[in-house]
Motif scaffolding. Structure first.
Motif, mmCIF file in Angstrom:
data_model
loop_
_atom_site.group_PDB
_atom_site.id
_atom_site.type_symbol
_atom_site.label_atom_id
_atom_site.label_comp_id
_atom_site.label_asym_id
_atom_site.label_seq_id
_atom_site.Cartn_x
_atom_site.Cartn_y
_atom_site.Cartn_z
ATOM 1 N N GLU A 1 0.844 -1.213 0.000
ATOM 2 C CA GLU A 1 0.000 0.000 0.000
ATOM 3 C C GLU A 1 0.873 1.254 0.000
ATOM 4 O OE1 GLU A 1 -4.268 -1.082 2.047
ATOM 5 O OE2 GLU A 1 -2.619 -0.615 3.414
ATOM 6 N N ARG A 2 1.894 1.226 0.833
ATOM 7 C CA ARG A 2 2.764 2.398 0.958
ATOM 8 C C ARG A 2 3.561 2.644 -0.328
ATOM 9 N NH1 ARG A 2 7.837 2.249 2.638
ATOM 10 N NH2 ARG A 2 7.628 0.174 3.547
ATOM 11 N N LEU A 3 4.073 1.570 -0.902
ATOM 12 C CA LEU A 3 4.934 1.742 -2.074
ATOM 13 C C LEU A 3 4.146 2.002 -3.360
ATOM 14 C CD1 LEU A 3 7.558 -1.117 -1.425
ATOM 15 C CD2 LEU A 3 7.917 1.350 -1.179
ATOM 16 N N SER A 4 2.973 1.387 -3.442
ATOM 17 C CA SER A 4 2.222 1.489 -4.707
ATOM 18 C C SER A 4 1.187 2.616 -4.678
ATOM 19 C CB SER A 4 1.512 0.167 -5.000
ATOM 20 O OG SER A 4 0.434 -0.028 -4.095
ATOM 21 N N GLY A 5 0.828 3.054 -3.482
ATOM 22 C CA GLY A 5 -0.231 4.051 -3.379
ATOM 23 C C GLY A 5 -1.609 3.453 -3.605
ATOM 24 N N GLN A 6 -1.690 2.148 -3.637
ATOM 25 C CA GLN A 6 -2.990 1.497 -3.853
ATOM 26 C C GLN A 6 -3.532 0.965 -2.515
ATOM 27 O OE1 GLN A 6 -2.923 -1.421 -7.106
ATOM 28 N NE2 GLN A 6 -1.105 -0.419 -7.941
ATOM 29 N N ARG A 7 -4.853 0.820 -2.471
ATOM 30 C CA ARG A 7 -5.477 0.340 -1.242
ATOM 31 C C ARG A 7 -5.805 -1.148 -1.373
ATOM 32 N NH1 ARG A 7 -10.443 0.144 1.394
ATOM 33 N NH2 ARG A 7 -11.627 0.692 -0.478
ATOM 34 N N PHE A 8 -5.550 -1.865 -0.316
ATOM 35 C CA PHE A 8 -5.849 -3.299 -0.301
ATOM 36 C C PHE A 8 -7.294 -3.516 0.102
ATOM 37 C CE2 PHE A 8 -6.076 -7.332 2.140
ATOM 38 C CZ PHE A 8 -5.638 -8.211 1.166
ATOM 39 N N ARG A 9 -7.955 -4.395 -0.643
ATOM 40 C CA ARG A 9 -9.332 -4.749 -0.283
ATOM 41 C C ARG A 9 -9.397 -6.244 -0.042
ATOM 42 N NH1 ARG A 9 -13.070 -2.145 -4.679
ATOM 43 N NH2 ARG A 9 -11.220 -2.335 -5.970
#
Lengths: 373, 426
Positions: free
Chosen positions: B178-186
């Motif tokens: 999440e931190r490195l990609s800027g994406q949120r985990f669902r």
């Protein structure tokens, strides 16, 4: 080889309860605090005498360390050891506990085995520290049951003090070596003796060596080099370095600097002690979380010690060392430290002369460089 | 990609055709998504790839799988040599040497043009702790972050402490991505992927379970080649469909009396990684001897808990828990007793006549135990066994004749036991 066996037999005859530990960085202080005598099953001579017993259990492409310790435990384990201990370090060694147990069972013997999973991630990650704490608590409980003693913080503190004293004295021997006060081979021998000699006895020997060599001049004459590997090479090769006018100003042998450059202030709490020890341990190829720091650490040490050359004694079949070797050697070269890589199998006596020749040639190259040649 | 040895038959099976297309598509999609900006993760094979499905645009590549494919396509030794020229010892794992050689040469000679450069490396240390050392090379070379999953080796079945430790690290991994990609985990998306993986593994077990039939409608070589999409398409509907099709098709062929080794006389078990450079040669030569390696520890372990060969079901509740519990599924994270327990089940269930222990100097973690395993299989289970020298991906370290001298001796031993009236499996 015979010396090690005789030493352990003597301890046994004197009533010591020996714990054979592998690999190198186990919680020796903890065993000691329970009145046990931990010995590290590493550097068991050139191994040849133990290979026949090992060959029925471990393939010939395992490293000499694994083969020698397997053969040694099978041949002498039941008579010598009250227990064995291992922690996870490499894929070969982690496969050994059950092999050893089966081999001993088949000979009608049995040795209790303690195991520890040492976190392979940095201990500053919260759950890694918690995990280590739980595993250490389990080990303490197992030792209480095994010895019939309760854990004592005072006893642990006393044991940790002894081991810290030993590390400090080993650093003193390394310093003597750097100043030309003791030959490289003798330094390796006296430090590596600590694998098999009871800690107080080892300290006495180290104090004698350090005391007898005090008052030496500041610097040795010769070309300053650093040497490394998973264990010190055959002593003939260290002698060859000395006689080629190479001064070993620093080392990265797992049995020497990687073990003894660590410094932890003694305390009664094993968890706090080992967290600090492993978190700040000198980088080692077998301690996975330290890999990030290893190259920089070694290059810095080489530069700080004024080493102009680095000799890596690669232990045959030790993939942990070999994965890092090309980048390590390249990093040294980038910093102007010339490198020599020698692949060593301790039992291989036939190629020693070739290795000696390469060391001599390396020394000549460095010396030519120092005179502008 | 690795072609099924069945491809050499007059008619290529539908599942083999689908496999080729699927693997090609997987690699093409990987490259395309990477070039379109997806966050790329390189993983060791037992890293739980289903977690990446919880993100919108994370793709993963498996260097070990790519190395196996390279070896199967005949470029293993070539890529190994490139790594050796750069100073990497020929004693290192051949998968690693293939991968390092491929990277150092910019993907040249790779069947998939290499792998897209990663944003994150994720290794673990239970299947092979050398993956950590291997990925560290790229970490130092590129400065790519390297996340290590510390999975304790299991001498016994996984305990609660280890389970929690693993599960906590999965959460750390998710936070890191999440931190490195800027994406949120669902989590619900990851749960869906886990559900599909569990379903696919059930079909996989149905397929390899057919090895219990006499004659066997499958060979272990089929399972070797068809395991590839487990590594490239984990957690997808198409993986479920593939294994369902594979199992259905095999059952259908069996119903029609089509067998890979029609005159099957010897039913063998293979212990170690597949000899990727020898699949067709070895399977053909064995078939000529009436021998079928029906079963392999390398493939029956997939989807099973330690010591078992059965599928571990997902109850639909906690995907991280299922993944954590299954982290020891491969053979290598397991101790000797657990390996033997699973092997005994496979021997008994599949009516194995003999075991080939492939001593693989490229994989010490798999191999250093085999001498005691072999002793146990021979002496306690009463099943003939041999050991041959193999390197899974570097054919320079394999001698076909030396291997077959021993294999033929094994078959003779089996014959001798039969003629003496002793049962094939004691």
């Amino acid at each position: 080889m015979g010396d090690i066996l005789e030493t352990l037999k003597r301890y046994r005859a004197e009533g010591s309860r020996l714990v054979g530990c592998f690999p190198l960085y186990g919680p020796l202080e903890l065993f000691h605090s329970f009145g046990l005598t931990p010995v590290v099953l590493w550097g068991l001579g050139d191994g040849r005498g133990y290979y026949p017993a090992s060959d029925a259990h471990v393939q010939g492409y395992a490293c000499s360390v694994a083969r020698a310790l397997t053969g040694f435990v099978i041949e002498h384990g039941t008579a010598l050891f009250d227990a064995l201990f291992m922690y996870n370090a490499c894929d070969t060694l982690r496969n050994l506990p059950e092999i050893l147990s089966r081999a001993l069972d088949s000979r009608g013997g049995h040795i209790p085995m303690f195991r520890l999973h040492l976190p392979a991630i940095p201990l500053d990650r919260a759950h890694a520290a918690r995990y280590l704490e739980e595993r250490l608590r389990g080990l303490v409980k197992a030792l209480e049951e095994f010895t019939g003693r309760s854990f004592s913080g005072d006893a642990f503190m006393a044991s940790a003090t002894l081991y810290e004293r030993r590390r400090s004295l080993c650093r003193g021997v390394m310093d003597l070596r750097a100043r030309g006060g003791i030959p490289s081979a003798r330094a390796a021998r006296i430090i590596e003796l600590g694998n098999h000699v009871e800690v107080a006895e080892h300290i006495a020997g180290l104090e004698e060596v350090v005391g007898s060599c005090s008052g030496l001049p500041g610097d040795a004459r010769g070309v300053r080099v650093m040497a490394g590997g998973i264990q010190a090479p055959p002593l003939e090769l260290l002698d060859a370095m000395d006689s080629s006018n190479l001064v070993t100003v620093a080392d990265d042998f797992a049995t020497m600097a990687r073990t003894h450059l660590a410094s932890v202030s003694p305390r009664p709490d094993p968890h706090s002690y080992y967290t600090e020890l492993y978190l700040h341990h000198p980088p080692c190829s077998t301690l996975l979380p330290s890999a990030d720091a290893r190259l920089g650490h070694l290059v810095s040490r080489a530069k700080a010690s004024g080493a102009r050359g680095f000799i890596l004694f690669g232990e045959k079949f030790c993939e942990y060392e070999y994965f890092e070797a090309p980048q390590l050697l390249a990093a040294m070269e980038r910093e102007g430290v010339r490198t020599l890589f020698l692949e060593i199998a301790p039992e291989d006596r036939e190629n020693l002369a070739q290795h000696v020749t390469r060391i001599e040639a390396f020394a000549e190259m460095l010396q030519d460089g120092s005179t502008g040649g | 990609m690795v072609e099924s040895p069945l491809a050499g038959k007059p008619k290529k099976s539908e599942s083999a055709k689908r496999l080729s297309a699927m693997i090609a598509e997987d690699y093409m999609t990987l490259h395309q998504r990477a070039s379109n900006g997806a966050f790329v993760v390189w993983i060791a094979i037992v890293v739980p790839a289903e977690l990446f499905a919880g993100f919108d645009d994370v793709v993963y590549a498996v260097p070990e799988s790519h190395a196996a494919m390279s070896a199967g396509k005949g470029v293993g030794a070539l890529q190994c040599a490139k790594a050796e020229q750069a100073g990497y010892s020929a004693d290192l794992c051949s998968y690693a040497r293939i991968d390092i050689g491929t990277v150092l040469d910019g993907g040249r000679d790779s069947p998939s043009f290499g792998l897209p450069r990663p944003h994150l490396l994720v290794s673990n240390n239970n299947n092979c702790s050398l993956l950590v050392k291997w990925f560290d090379i790229y970490h130092r070379m590129w400065g790519t972050p390297h996340f290590v999953l510390d999975i304790p080796f299991c001498y016994e079945e996984q305990n609660g402490l280890n389970f929690s430790y693993i599960r906590d690290q999965f959460k750390d991994l998710i936070s890191t991505i999440e931190r490195l990609s800027g994406q949120r985990f669902r989590e619900e998306k990851a749960a869906q992927a886990v559900s599909l993986s569990a379903e696919a593994l059930k079909e996989w077990k149905r397929f390899i379970g057919l090895a219990s039939h006499r004659p066997s409608p499958i060979t272990a070589f089929d399972s070797f080649v068809h395991m590839a999409p487990i590594l490239t398409s984990r957690g997808t509907r198409r993986l479920v469909e593939h294994y369902r099709m594979l199992a259905d098709e095999t059952e259908s062929l069996e119903a029609d009396g089509v067998y890979p080794v029609p005159g099957e006389r010897y039913r063998l078990l293979w212990d170690n990684i597949a000899p990727w450079h020898q699949l067709r040669k070895m399977s053909s030569r064995l078939a000529g001897l009436g021998a079928n390696i029906t079963t392999a520890s390398y493939t029956y372990c997939i989807g099973s808990l330690e010591g078992s060969i059965d599928a571990y079901p997902f109850d639909g509740t906690d995907p991280l828990a299922w993944l954590a519990r299954l982290q020891n599924f491969s053979v290598c994270p397991q101790g000797l007793d657990l390996r033997l327990r699973a092997m005994q089940r496979a021997i008994e269930r599949n009516g194995i006549d003999g075991v080939i222990f492939a001593s693989n100097r490229s994989c010490k973690v798999y191999s250093v135990m085999q001498m005691d395993q072999m002793r146990h299989v021979r002496d306690t289970l009463g099943v003939p066994a041999i050991m041959i020298d193999v390197d899974h991906a570097d054919e320079r370290k394999y001698s076909e004749e030396a291997a077959f001298v021993r294999i033929e001796a094994l078959l003779e031993t089996i014959d001798a036991r039969r003629s003496s009236g002793r049962p094939p499996t004691a």
